[in-house]
Design a protein around this motif. Sequence first.
Motif, PDB file in Angstrom:
ATOM      1  N   TYR A 105     -14.787   5.984  -7.618  1.00 45.61           N
ATOM      2  CA  TYR A 105     -13.933   4.804  -7.762  1.00 45.61           C
ATOM      3  C   TYR A 105     -13.609   4.536  -9.223  1.00 45.61           C
ATOM      4  CZ  TYR A 105     -15.739   4.752  -3.113  1.00 45.61           C
ATOM      5  OH  TYR A 105     -16.091   5.144  -1.857  1.00 45.61           O
ATOM      6  N   ILE A 106     -14.616   4.446 -10.060  1.00 49.46           N
ATOM      7  CA  ILE A 106     -14.395   4.143 -11.477  1.00 49.46           C
ATOM      8  C   ILE A 106     -13.647   5.288 -12.155  1.00 49.46           C
ATOM      9  CG2 ILE A 106     -15.515   3.616 -13.680  1.00 49.46           C
ATOM     10  CD1 ILE A 106     -15.775   1.375 -11.529  1.00 49.46           C
ATOM     11  N   ALA A 107     -14.099   6.517 -11.961  1.00 50.59           N
ATOM     12  CA  ALA A 107     -13.461   7.666 -12.619  1.00 50.59           C
ATOM     13  C   ALA A 107     -12.071   7.938 -12.050  1.00 50.59           C
ATOM     14  CB  ALA A 107     -14.337   8.906 -12.484  1.00 50.59           C
ATOM     15  N   VAL A 108     -11.913   7.796 -10.745  1.00 52.25           N
ATOM     16  CA  VAL A 108     -10.607   8.060 -10.126  1.00 52.25           C
ATOM     17  C   VAL A 108      -9.584   7.017 -10.581  1.00 52.25           C
ATOM     18  CG1 VAL A 108      -9.359   8.135  -7.923  1.00 52.25           C
ATOM     19  CG2 VAL A 108     -11.532   9.362  -8.188  1.00 52.25           C
ATOM     20  N   ALA A 109      -9.985   5.751 -10.644  1.00 51.05           N
ATOM     21  CA  ALA A 109      -9.070   4.717 -11.144  1.00 51.05           C
ATOM     22  C   ALA A 109      -8.677   5.014 -12.589  1.00 51.05           C
ATOM     23  CB  ALA A 109      -9.720   3.341 -11.041  1.00 51.05           C
ATOM     24  N   ASP A 122      -0.997  -0.876  -8.807  1.00 49.90           N
ATOM     25  CA  ASP A 122      -0.496   0.127  -7.858  1.00 49.90           C
ATOM     26  C   ASP A 122      -1.596   0.994  -7.255  1.00 49.90           C
ATOM     27  OD1 ASP A 122       2.143  -0.650  -8.071  1.00 49.90           O
ATOM     28  OD2 ASP A 122       2.567   0.743  -9.723  1.00 49.90           O
ATOM     29  N   LEU A 123      -2.828   0.808  -7.717  1.00 51.32           N
ATOM     30  CA  LEU A 123      -3.933   1.588  -7.159  1.00 51.32           C
ATOM     31  C   LEU A 123      -4.242   1.129  -5.735  1.00 51.32           C
ATOM     32  CD1 LEU A 123      -6.435   1.707 -10.164  1.00 51.32           C
ATOM     33  CD2 LEU A 123      -4.760   3.441  -9.479  1.00 51.32           C
ATOM     34  N   ASP A 124      -4.821   2.014  -4.966  1.00 52.36           N
ATOM     35  CA  ASP A 124      -5.264   1.685  -3.616  1.00 52.36           C
ATOM     36  C   ASP A 124      -6.228   0.495  -3.701  1.00 52.36           C
ATOM     37  OD1 ASP A 124      -6.637   1.531  -1.164  1.00 52.36           O
ATOM     38  OD2 ASP A 124      -6.759   3.701  -0.941  1.00 52.36           O
ATOM     39  N   PRO A 125      -5.958  -0.599  -2.998  1.00 52.83           N
ATOM     40  CA  PRO A 125      -6.837  -1.767  -3.060  1.00 52.83           C
ATOM     41  C   PRO A 125      -8.299  -1.445  -2.731  1.00 52.83           C
ATOM     42  CG  PRO A 125      -4.817  -2.315  -1.891  1.00 52.83           C
ATOM     43  CD  PRO A 125      -4.793  -0.828  -2.136  1.00 52.83           C
ATOM     44  N   ARG A 126      -8.509  -0.483  -1.845  1.00 55.82           N
ATOM     45  CA  ARG A 126      -9.878  -0.091  -1.492  1.00 55.82           C
ATOM     46  C   ARG A 126     -10.582   0.551  -2.687  1.00 55.82           C
ATOM     47  NH1 ARG A 126     -14.162  -1.103   1.509  1.00 55.82           N
ATOM     48  NH2 ARG A 126     -15.144   0.713   2.417  1.00 55.82           N
ATOM     49  N   LEU A 127      -9.843   1.321  -3.474  1.00 54.38           N
ATOM     50  CA  LEU A 127     -10.388   1.934  -4.685  1.00 54.38           C
ATOM     51  C   LEU A 127     -10.838   0.856  -5.668  1.00 54.38           C
ATOM     52  CD1 LEU A 127     -10.649   4.779  -6.189  1.00 54.38           C
ATOM     53  CD2 LEU A 127      -8.478   4.172  -7.246  1.00 54.38           C
ATOM     54  N   ILE A 128     -10.002  -0.151  -5.852  1.00 59.37           N
ATOM     55  CA  ILE A 128     -10.328  -1.259  -6.759  1.00 59.37           C
ATOM     56  C   ILE A 128     -11.544  -2.027  -6.243  1.00 59.37           C
ATOM     57  CG2 ILE A 128      -9.504  -3.461  -7.689  1.00 59.37           C
ATOM     58  CD1 ILE A 128      -6.654  -2.192  -7.629  1.00 59.37           C
ATOM     59  N   GLU A 129     -11.536  -2.340  -4.955  1.00 57.84           N
ATOM     60  CA  GLU A 129     -12.651  -3.098  -4.364  1.00 57.84           C
ATOM     61  C   GLU A 129     -13.973  -2.345  -4.529  1.00 57.84           C
ATOM     62  OE1 GLU A 129     -14.283  -4.547   0.009  1.00 57.84           O
ATOM     63  OE2 GLU A 129     -12.356  -3.527  -0.136  1.00 57.84           O
ATOM     64  N   ARG A 165     -18.574   3.232 -19.391  1.00 60.43           N
ATOM     65  CA  ARG A 165     -18.132   2.803 -20.725  1.00 60.43           C
ATOM     66  C   ARG A 165     -16.612   2.844 -20.883  1.00 60.43           C
ATOM     67  NH1 ARG A 165     -17.597   7.261 -24.452  1.00 60.43           N
ATOM     68  NH2 ARG A 165     -18.392   6.093 -26.209  1.00 60.43           N
ATOM     69  N   VAL A 166     -15.923   3.629 -20.041  1.00 63.23           N
ATOM     70  CA  VAL A 166     -14.457   3.730 -20.121  1.00 63.23           C
ATOM     71  C   VAL A 166     -13.789   3.149 -18.876  1.00 63.23           C
ATOM     72  CG1 VAL A 166     -14.403   5.642 -21.765  1.00 63.23           C
ATOM     73  CG2 VAL A 166     -14.538   6.131 -19.299  1.00 63.23           C
ATOM     74  N   ALA A 167     -14.510   2.329 -18.122  1.00 59.69           N
ATOM     75  CA  ALA A 167     -13.935   1.730 -16.914  1.00 59.69           C
ATOM     76  C   ALA A 167     -12.707   0.885 -17.227  1.00 59.69           C
ATOM     77  CB  ALA A 167     -14.995   0.895 -16.192  1.00 59.69           C
ATOM     78  N   GLY A 168     -12.673   0.310 -18.411  1.00 63.91           N
ATOM     79  CA  GLY A 168     -11.502  -0.477 -18.819  1.00 63.91           C
ATOM     80  C   GLY A 168     -10.226   0.342 -18.842  1.00 63.91           C
ATOM     81  N   GLU A 169     -10.346   1.646 -19.096  1.00 66.42           N
ATOM     82  CA  GLU A 169      -9.165   2.517 -19.092  1.00 66.42           C
ATOM     83  C   GLU A 169      -8.596   2.672 -17.690  1.00 66.42           C
ATOM     84  OE1 GLU A 169     -10.212   6.215 -20.952  1.00 66.42           O
ATOM     85  OE2 GLU A 169     -10.762   5.242 -22.839  1.00 66.42           O
ATOM     86  N   GLY A 170      -9.363   2.297 -16.685  1.00 62.61           N
ATOM     87  CA  GLY A 170      -8.889   2.330 -15.305  1.00 62.61           C
ATOM     88  C   GLY A 170      -8.473   0.962 -14.805  1.00 62.61           C
ATOM     89  N   GLY A 171      -8.508  -0.039 -15.697  1.00 60.96           N
ATOM     90  CA  GLY A 171      -8.075  -1.380 -15.333  1.00 60.96           C
ATOM     91  C   GLY A 171      -9.188  -2.347 -14.996  1.00 60.96           C
ATOM     92  N   PHE A 172     -10.433  -1.894 -15.005  1.00 58.40           N
ATOM     93  CA  PHE A 172     -11.549  -2.793 -14.715  1.00 58.40           C
ATOM     94  C   PHE A 172     -11.923  -3.568 -15.978  1.00 58.40           C
ATOM     95  CE2 PHE A 172     -12.014   0.699 -11.653  1.00 58.40           C
ATOM     96  CZ  PHE A 172     -12.033  -0.026 -10.472  1.00 58.40           C
ATOM     97  N   ASP A 173     -12.095  -4.862 -15.847  1.00 57.69           N
ATOM     98  CA  ASP A 173     -12.389  -5.727 -16.986  1.00 57.69           C
ATOM     99  C   ASP A 173     -13.900  -5.808 -17.203  1.00 57.69           C
ATOM    100  OD1 ASP A 173     -12.534  -7.630 -18.966  1.00 57.69           O
ATOM    101  OD2 ASP A 173     -11.565  -9.226 -17.797  1.00 57.69           O
TER     102      ASP A 173
END
Length: 195
Positions: A105-109, A122-129, A165-173
């Motif tokens: 989830y984190i790496a794919v996002a 635009d990411l799959d909501p399930r991926l974000i969740e 450490r790079v989850a922010g690059e996938g949009g996670f705050d």
Amino acid sequence: MLTIYGDSISGNCLKVKWAADHLGIGYEWIETDVLRDESRSPAFLAINPAGQVPTVVLPDGRALAQSNAIILYLAEGSALIPGSPYDRAKMLEWLFWEQYSHEPYIAVARFQVRYLGKSFSDLDPRLIERGQLALQRLDQAVSASDFLVGSQLTLADIALVAYTRVAGEGGFDLALYPAIQAWIARVEGVLGIAD
């Protein structure tokens, strides 16, 4: 000497590099660009038929793949693997969780946002969740302890810090997870890594 085939954009590859560096294991790094399909070349497929990085070639010529298998091999007999059977099993529990409930989830996002140019919305909501649930679980764990298993760095920390450490690059705050931010700083400090 150990040879590591890895792509520097990959957290899975970097955790192998960081474990080797931390343990003082000499190696030759061969940059293998997955975006250019370099892991799909006939020469690479002869080393790893799965066509994935990281892959290491041991001094005796044997190849080993899968990041967590590699770091377990490298860290055998070191303080990165706890001595107590229970703590060792807890470390393995985190390694399995990382590959099943975190990295997908984190790496794919991150890959979709940073390298494919998608927007977070635009990411799959399930991926974000699922990514948010993984970060919540990790934040809870590192709120209770400086490291994931015991009182010092283990392979669990190395495996999980790579993409967290790079989850922010996938949009996670990551500002929503203060314990994670403090844990990342601790792990980076022990490993001597920075952006």
